[in-house]
Scaffold this active site. Sequence first.
Site, PDB file in Angstrom:
ATOM      1  N   CYS A   1       0.846  -1.192   0.000  1.00 16.09           N
ATOM      2  CA  CYS A   1       0.000   0.000   0.000  1.00 16.09           C
ATOM      3  C   CYS A   1       0.885   1.248   0.000  1.00 16.09           C
ATOM      4  CB  CYS A   1      -0.955   0.111   1.180  1.00 16.09           C
ATOM      5  SG  CYS A   1      -2.211  -1.156   1.223  1.00 16.09           S
TER       6      CYS A   1
ATOM      7  N   ARG B   1       4.110  -0.667  -4.678  1.00 18.29           N
ATOM      8  CA  ARG B   1       3.733  -1.064  -3.316  1.00 18.29           C
ATOM      9  C   ARG B   1       2.389  -1.780  -3.268  1.00 18.29           C
ATOM     10  NH1 ARG B   1       6.810   1.778   0.742  1.00 18.29           N
ATOM     11  NH2 ARG B   1       5.245   1.046   2.202  1.00 18.29           N
TER      12      ARG B   1
ATOM     13  N   TRP C   1      -2.700  -2.720  -1.691  1.00 15.91           N
ATOM     14  CA  TRP C   1      -2.406  -4.155  -1.745  1.00 15.91           C
ATOM     15  C   TRP C   1      -3.367  -4.781  -0.746  1.00 15.91           C
ATOM     16  CZ3 TRP C   1      -0.653  -8.158   1.398  1.00 15.91           C
ATOM     17  CH2 TRP C   1      -0.123  -9.275   0.731  1.00 15.91           C
TER      18      TRP C   1
ATOM     19  N   ASN D   1      -2.073   2.115   5.433  1.00 12.64           N
ATOM     20  CA  ASN D   1      -1.201   1.014   5.037  1.00 12.64           C
ATOM     21  C   ASN D   1      -0.977   0.161   6.273  1.00 12.64           C
ATOM     22  OD1 ASN D   1       0.820  -0.671   4.126  1.00 12.64           O
ATOM     23  ND2 ASN D   1       2.432   0.868   4.342  1.00 12.64           N
ATOM     24  N   GLY D   2      -1.374  -1.115   6.220  1.00 10.91           N
ATOM     25  CA  GLY D   2      -1.190  -1.990   7.370  1.00 10.91           C
ATOM     26  C   GLY D   2      -2.464  -2.749   7.691  1.00 10.91           C
TER      27      GLY D   2
ATOM     28  N   GLU E   1      17.785 -18.285  -5.494  1.00 12.24           N
ATOM     29  CA  GLU E   1      17.361 -16.972  -5.994  1.00 12.24           C
ATOM     30  C   GLU E   1      16.885 -17.074  -7.446  1.00 12.24           C
ATOM     31  OE1 GLU E   1      16.498 -14.095  -5.231  1.00 12.24           O
ATOM     32  OE2 GLU E   1      16.916 -12.811  -6.951  1.00 12.24           O
TER      33      GLU E   1
ATOM     34  N   LYS F   1      13.092 -15.981  -8.441  1.00 13.58           N
ATOM     35  CA  LYS F   1      12.808 -14.916  -9.402  1.00 13.58           C
ATOM     36  C   LYS F   1      11.890 -15.421 -10.510  1.00 13.58           C
ATOM     37  CE  LYS F   1      14.756 -11.270  -8.599  1.00 13.58           C
ATOM     38  NZ  LYS F   1      14.553 -11.268  -7.160  1.00 13.58           N
TER      39      LYS F   1
ATOM     40  N   GLU G   1       8.267 -15.726  -9.099  1.00 11.85           N
ATOM     41  CA  GLU G   1       7.520 -14.500  -8.841  1.00 11.85           C
ATOM     42  C   GLU G   1       7.191 -13.747 -10.124  1.00 11.85           C
ATOM     43  OE1 GLU G   1       9.398 -11.780  -6.043  1.00 11.85           O
ATOM     44  OE2 GLU G   1      11.350 -11.954  -6.971  1.00 11.85           O
TER      45      GLU G   1
ATOM     46  N   HIS H   1      17.989 -37.328  -2.824  1.00 11.06           N
ATOM     47  CA  HIS H   1      17.126 -37.578  -1.669  1.00 11.06           C
ATOM     48  C   HIS H   1      15.665 -37.236  -1.959  1.00 11.06           C
ATOM     49  CE1 HIS H   1      20.741 -38.405   0.530  1.00 11.06           C
ATOM     50  NE2 HIS H   1      21.227 -37.199   0.277  1.00 11.06           N
TER      51      HIS H   1
ATOM     52  N   LYS I   1       6.324  -4.657  -3.174  1.00  9.74           N
ATOM     53  CA  LYS I   1       7.611  -4.353  -2.557  1.00  9.74           C
ATOM     54  C   LYS I   1       7.323  -3.799  -1.158  1.00  9.74           C
ATOM     55  CE  LYS I   1      11.949  -2.806  -4.510  1.00  9.74           C
ATOM     56  NZ  LYS I   1      12.416  -4.147  -4.877  1.00  9.74           N
TER      57      LYS I   1
END
Length: 615
Positions: A2, A27, A74, A100-101, A488, A492, A495, A511, A610
């Site tokens: 947000c 955001r 968001w 935001n939150g 990583e 990437k 996402e 395994h 983000k």
Amino acid sequence: MCGIVGYVGSRDATPLLVNGLRRLEYRGYDSAGVAIQENGGLEIRRAEGKLDNLVRVIAERPLSGRSGIGHTRWATHGRPSEQNAHPHVDCGAVTAVIHNGIIENFHDLKAPLVEAGHRFSSETDTEVVVHLVEQELAQGRTLDEAALRVLPQLEGAAALAFISVKDPGKIVAARISNAGAVIVGYGEGESFIASDIPALLEHTRRMSFLDPGELAVVTATGVTFRRLEDGAPVEKAVQDIQWDLVSAAKSGYKHFMLKEIYEQPRVVSDTLIGRVERESGRVAFDDDLKLTDAQVKGLRRLTLLGCGTAGYAALAGKYLIERLARIPCDVEIPSEYRYREPVVVPDQLVVALTQSGETVDTLAAMQEAKRQGARLLSFVNVMGSQATRLSDDVIYLHAGPEISVASTKAYTAMLVDLYLFAIFLGQRRGTLGKEKAAKLLADAFHLPTLIDALLQEEPRIRALAYRYHQARDFLFLGRGMNYPTALEGAHKLKELSYSHAEGTAAGEMKHGINALIDESLPVVAIALQDSTYRKMRSNIQEVRARAGVVIALASDGDEEIEGQADEIVRVPDTNELLSPALAVLPLHLFAYHVADRRGNDVDQPRNLAKSVTVE
Ligand code: G6P
């Protein structure tokens, strides 16, 4: 997570707010909205989905005024919809709030309001706040007094901002907890608020950062700060922010992510400059790091924390520090660390890695460590962010603004800073000889040139991505220093492309993972000529024996690997400890091009954001 913006001054607020939101869209992009004070009234425009939808709504029904607030969402409580989009207003539509939150006790707060006749029009936790403020304003209080009475009732995490026609020409903004930065920007006869620096750069470099538990009363002529606990005034320093607007713009690249990948030679140079003492050849972090030599010598254990990509950097950090400084290191997932009653021993350093400095899981884990007496060091990109203020020591990443949700250049900056930090520790603890340190540092100074060379390979990596973009699953294998790189690379790809990708230590294949291998599975194997090379070559054979398709990352000049893999991507030679900063680059480019080929929104992948300011 947000984005919030606000403006009060003499210019038309609407375009300023929309531009600010444009710079914060990373955001959250489930909905967007603005509230503007206009001719003694309040006008609201909101739209579901991306900011462009709001821009269309505003074009159809224009609005203008000299102060206002804006939000990009968001979604947490309430699905993405226009009805749940911020700003939310009170019953009389005279006061608006953005948030935001998460307000955890909103059910408890809502019940008496409903009983008292307040009409709610959204499913959000946020709306309850504006109705509480409405009650206080009805008693004749100012907006800041109303907020000071309401905000202490909220539990959870919140950065909020209000405007009201009952107290015009003013924005009241507050930060309740770690979650959600609030930054105030000072202009000439105008003032701004935002949840991130890039939204303000166009207008001012002079900014102040709210600490948790603080409130700002923002008018065109000035800003005052108060403590939420008791309303006492707070003095705040004004900081001069060095980032420039150009580095926060796309500059001709199709996406921020691509631009940020291409910035890496500069980022690495900036990271190295001024960090090696000419005479002694020792790494020094100047005033960022106050740890004394005696404290470094006495360190008994390090715990590295980071979420997502920063977590993989933390893992690389463990390998580096254990190799060069011989200090036992653990890597922890912050959201687990916080709640599992971790043990902190005397002389333990907790190291947090966070680009934004605002990831709430990381902040909470840092606080838990601090509560138990650990010393805190953070590696942070955003100046003034909460992580920097919680920490005893800070190493700033010199990556510049990172806008793409998927982190690339900040990851590389973390790797290089951790490499320097490991050398720093090794030099002070006597575990790293002068000659070896000099060689390691010389390699680091050569890294920007090698990154430049590797970037020339982009067309080849793009072709590769286009060839495999339809695969449903991918496997990424690495060992040693490049095990974190494999994680990583998979992260990437997931996402950005929405394909399933798994990263694993190649030694673990036998395994369990081997069961997945067949002719439809592309396997990206990082097989550089380092201490794990022979073992990686065997792992590649195992994949080929099961008909898997091998895409190998191989060292320049490695002829042995020819004919052993279906595809080969060459990586310039450097020392093993520095190689992750090179090997990750083709993987970032691969994920970028697979996603772009699939038509995905690369900079704003679905369901992600983000600066994750919720737990
Ligand atoms: C989010 C982002 C990731 C990032 C992570 C940690 O999940 O989508 O790209 O790696 O947060 O962010 P931080 O700002 O703490 O490095």
